[in-house]
Design a protein around this motif. Structure first.
Motif, PDB file in Angstrom:
ATOM      1  N   ASP A   1     -11.259 -16.007  -8.174  1.00  0.00           N
ATOM      2  CA  ASP A   1     -12.053 -15.077  -7.372  1.00  0.00           C
ATOM      3  C   ASP A   1     -11.307 -13.766  -7.145  1.00  0.00           C
ATOM      4  OD1 ASP A   1     -14.112 -16.906  -7.205  1.00  0.00           O
ATOM      5  OD2 ASP A   1     -13.581 -17.594  -5.194  1.00  0.00           O
ATOM      6  N   ARG A   2     -10.007 -13.824  -6.908  1.00  0.00           N
ATOM      7  CA  ARG A   2      -9.217 -12.607  -6.662  1.00  0.00           C
ATOM      8  C   ARG A   2      -9.151 -11.712  -7.891  1.00  0.00           C
ATOM      9  NH1 ARG A   2      -6.815 -11.274  -1.702  1.00  0.00           N
ATOM     10  NH2 ARG A   2      -6.793 -13.104  -0.398  1.00  0.00           N
ATOM     11  N   ARG A   3      -9.021 -12.332  -9.063  1.00  0.00           N
ATOM     12  CA  ARG A   3      -8.953 -11.531 -10.295  1.00  0.00           C
ATOM     13  C   ARG A   3     -10.317 -10.954 -10.647  1.00  0.00           C
ATOM     14  NH1 ARG A   3      -5.265 -16.128 -12.429  1.00  0.00           N
ATOM     15  NH2 ARG A   3      -3.329 -15.503 -11.414  1.00  0.00           N
ATOM     16  N   ILE A   4     -11.376 -11.688 -10.373  1.00  0.00           N
ATOM     17  CA  ILE A   4     -12.721 -11.147 -10.570  1.00  0.00           C
ATOM     18  C   ILE A   4     -12.943  -9.963  -9.633  1.00  0.00           C
ATOM     19  CG2 ILE A   4     -15.184 -11.635 -10.248  1.00  0.00           C
ATOM     20  CD1 ILE A   4     -14.586 -14.442 -11.423  1.00  0.00           C
ATOM     21  N   GLU A   5     -12.401 -10.044  -8.430  1.00  0.00           N
ATOM     22  CA  GLU A   5     -12.477  -8.920  -7.489  1.00  0.00           C
ATOM     23  C   GLU A   5     -11.783  -7.684  -8.072  1.00  0.00           C
ATOM     24  OE1 GLU A   5     -11.623  -8.192  -2.748  1.00  0.00           O
ATOM     25  OE2 GLU A   5     -10.201  -9.452  -3.863  1.00  0.00           O
ATOM     26  N   ILE A   6     -10.669  -7.882  -8.738  1.00  0.00           N
ATOM     27  CA  ILE A   6      -9.972  -6.771  -9.396  1.00  0.00           C
ATOM     28  C   ILE A   6     -10.869  -6.165 -10.470  1.00  0.00           C
ATOM     29  CG2 ILE A   6      -8.083  -6.215 -10.993  1.00  0.00           C
ATOM     30  CD1 ILE A   6      -6.338  -8.163  -9.342  1.00  0.00           C
ATOM     31  N   LEU A   7     -11.479  -7.008 -11.293  1.00  0.00           N
ATOM     32  CA  LEU A   7     -12.342  -6.511 -12.367  1.00  0.00           C
ATOM     33  C   LEU A   7     -13.523  -5.724 -11.804  1.00  0.00           C
ATOM     34  CD1 LEU A   7     -12.346  -9.673 -14.669  1.00  0.00           C
ATOM     35  CD2 LEU A   7     -11.016  -7.561 -14.962  1.00  0.00           C
ATOM     36  N   ARG A   8     -14.150  -6.244 -10.767  1.00  0.00           N
ATOM     37  CA  ARG A   8     -15.286  -5.536 -10.165  1.00  0.00           C
ATOM     38  C   ARG A   8     -14.854  -4.205  -9.561  1.00  0.00           C
ATOM     39  NH1 ARG A   8     -18.433 -10.654  -7.592  1.00  0.00           N
ATOM     40  NH2 ARG A   8     -19.799 -10.982  -9.369  1.00  0.00           N
TER      41      ARG A   8
ATOM     42  N   ALA B   1     -10.851   2.610 -14.123  1.00  0.00           N
ATOM     43  CA  ALA B   1      -9.430   2.845 -13.944  1.00  0.00           C
ATOM     44  C   ALA B   1      -9.089   3.026 -12.475  1.00  0.00           C
ATOM     45  CB  ALA B   1      -8.979   4.082 -14.720  1.00  0.00           C
ATOM     46  N   ALA B   2      -7.883   2.637 -12.136  1.00  0.00           N
ATOM     47  CA  ALA B   2      -7.336   2.898 -10.806  1.00  0.00           C
ATOM     48  C   ALA B   2      -6.193   3.896 -10.976  1.00  0.00           C
ATOM     49  CB  ALA B   2      -6.828   1.612 -10.174  1.00  0.00           C
ATOM     50  N   GLU B   3      -5.891   4.631  -9.943  1.00  0.00           N
ATOM     51  CA  GLU B   3      -4.797   5.611 -10.026  1.00  0.00           C
ATOM     52  C   GLU B   3      -3.459   4.929 -10.298  1.00  0.00           C
ATOM     53  OE1 GLU B   3      -4.893   8.963 -10.085  1.00  0.00           O
ATOM     54  OE2 GLU B   3      -7.046   8.630 -10.201  1.00  0.00           O
TER      55      GLU B   3
ATOM     56  N   ALA C   1      -4.108  -2.105  -5.108  1.00  0.00           N
ATOM     57  CA  ALA C   1      -3.748  -3.063  -4.054  1.00  0.00           C
ATOM     58  C   ALA C   1      -4.214  -2.560  -2.689  1.00  0.00           C
ATOM     59  CB  ALA C   1      -2.242  -3.306  -4.056  1.00  0.00           C
ATOM     60  N   GLU C   2      -4.054  -1.280  -2.463  1.00  0.00           N
ATOM     61  CA  GLU C   2      -4.490  -0.699  -1.194  1.00  0.00           C
ATOM     62  C   GLU C   2      -6.012  -0.795  -1.038  1.00  0.00           C
ATOM     63  OE1 GLU C   2      -4.472   3.720   0.700  1.00  0.00           O
ATOM     64  OE2 GLU C   2      -2.551   2.997  -0.107  1.00  0.00           O
ATOM     65  N   THR C   3      -6.739  -0.483  -2.096  1.00  0.00           N
ATOM     66  CA  THR C   3      -8.202  -0.582  -2.069  1.00  0.00           C
ATOM     67  C   THR C   3      -8.641  -2.009  -1.764  1.00  0.00           C
ATOM     68  OG1 THR C   3      -8.449   1.235  -3.635  1.00  0.00           O
ATOM     69  CG2 THR C   3     -10.310  -0.291  -3.445  1.00  0.00           C
ATOM     70  N   LEU C   4      -7.954  -2.970  -2.359  1.00  0.00           N
ATOM     71  CA  LEU C   4      -8.300  -4.379  -2.185  1.00  0.00           C
ATOM     72  C   LEU C   4      -7.756  -4.972  -0.878  1.00  0.00           C
ATOM     73  CD1 LEU C   4      -7.572  -5.555  -5.837  1.00  0.00           C
ATOM     74  CD2 LEU C   4      -9.826  -5.364  -4.765  1.00  0.00           C
ATOM     75  N   GLU C   5      -6.903  -4.184  -0.203  1.00  0.00           N
ATOM     76  CA  GLU C   5      -6.226  -4.654   1.013  1.00  0.00           C
ATOM     77  C   GLU C   5      -5.440  -5.935   0.735  1.00  0.00           C
ATOM     78  OE1 GLU C   5      -9.156  -4.888   4.126  1.00  0.00           O
ATOM     79  OE2 GLU C   5      -9.494  -2.718   4.100  1.00  0.00           O
ATOM     80  N   ARG C   6      -4.672  -5.859  -0.370  1.00  0.00           N
ATOM     81  CA  ARG C   6      -3.850  -6.992  -0.794  1.00  0.00           C
ATOM     82  C   ARG C   6      -2.426  -6.519  -1.038  1.00  0.00           C
ATOM     83  NH1 ARG C   6      -6.618  -9.549  -5.849  1.00  0.00           N
ATOM     84  NH2 ARG C   6      -4.618 -10.616  -5.889  1.00  0.00           N
ATOM     85  N   ASP C   7      -1.527  -7.461  -1.101  1.00  0.00           N
ATOM     86  CA  ASP C   7      -0.122  -7.209  -1.359  1.00  0.00           C
ATOM     87  C   ASP C   7       0.070  -6.675  -2.778  1.00  0.00           C
ATOM     88  OD1 ASP C   7       2.817  -7.640  -0.755  1.00  0.00           O
ATOM     89  OD2 ASP C   7       2.572  -8.958  -2.506  1.00  0.00           O
ATOM     90  N   TYR C   8       0.930  -5.655  -2.917  1.00  0.00           N
ATOM     91  CA  TYR C   8       1.184  -5.045  -4.222  1.00  0.00           C
ATOM     92  C   TYR C   8       1.616  -6.079  -5.249  1.00  0.00           C
ATOM     93  CZ  TYR C   8       3.659  -2.735  -7.990  1.00  0.00           C
ATOM     94  OH  TYR C   8       4.084  -2.366  -9.232  1.00  0.00           O
ATOM     95  N   ARG C   9       2.551  -6.928  -4.911  1.00  0.00           N
ATOM     96  CA  ARG C   9       3.134  -7.885  -5.868  1.00  0.00           C
ATOM     97  C   ARG C   9       2.055  -8.807  -6.447  1.00  0.00           C
ATOM     98  NH1 ARG C   9       5.896  -8.156  -9.778  1.00  0.00           N
ATOM     99  NH2 ARG C   9       7.347  -6.811  -8.775  1.00  0.00           N
ATOM    100  N   THR C  10       1.154  -9.329  -5.605  1.00  0.00           N
ATOM    101  CA  THR C  10       0.142 -10.251  -6.129  1.00  0.00           C
ATOM    102  C   THR C  10      -0.866  -9.508  -7.011  1.00  0.00           C
ATOM    103  OG1 THR C  10      -1.210 -10.067  -4.124  1.00  0.00           O
ATOM    104  CG2 THR C  10       0.356 -11.901  -4.231  1.00  0.00           C
TER     105      THR C  10
END
Length: 153
Positions: free
Chosen positions: A70-77, A85-87, A93-102
């Motif tokens: 689910d988290r990776r699908i969230e990245i794709l969406r 593209a993301a900057e 990670a900031e857009t997703l409100e998630r930790d950079y490393r993950t």
């Protein structure tokens, strides 16, 4: 592509943003033999001028489920909603409100499987890039052949 499209290969297309991509990424679960047959059919269709989707195949549903969480699908969406593209991975990670490393680990894994690309800009920031407008999941579930005779009454 014409022969002139290959001039300067691979330098001309070293940045995936400069390569031609189909609109659709097709993710499948199929055996090696099925994937091989589909590849041959796609080559024939492309030779006839038909546009073909990009294809990423997994051997089992379990392997697909391990990769497309689910988290990776969230990245794709999220990438699809930002014109592919993301900057940077940090911005994603900031857009997703998630930790950079993950997010970095997830983007790297998706790139390892050929689902996304990672572009390194001159400033050395890594930008996740998804060139597809749609992703089509093609999963067929069938009964498992146990080799046993069916029970009769």
């Amino acid at each position: 592509m014409t022969e002139s499209d290959y001039d300067g290969w691979p330098d001309k297309y070293s940045d995936p943003r400069d390569r031609p991509h189909p609109d659709v990424l097709r993710i499948t679960v199929e055996s090696f033999d099925e994937a091989f047959e589909d590849t041959i059919a796609a080559i024939d269709a492309a030779a006839d001028g038909e546009e073909q989707p990009a294809v990423v195949s997994f051997a089992t549903v379990g392997e697909l489920r391990k990769i497309l969480t689910d988290r990776r699908i969230e990245i794709l969406r999220t990438l699809m909603n930002t014109d592919g593209a993301a900057e940077s991975i940090s911005a994603l990670a900031e857009t997703l409100e998630r930790d950079y490393r993950t997010v970095h680990d997830d983007v790297t894994l998706l790139a390892d499987y050929g689902i996304v690309f990672i572009v390194e800009d001159d400033d050395r920031s890594k930008r996740p890039y998804l060139p597809y407008e749609r992703i089509h999941l093609d999963v067929e579930l069938t009964a498992i052949d146990t080799g046993e005779e069916p029970a009769t009454a």
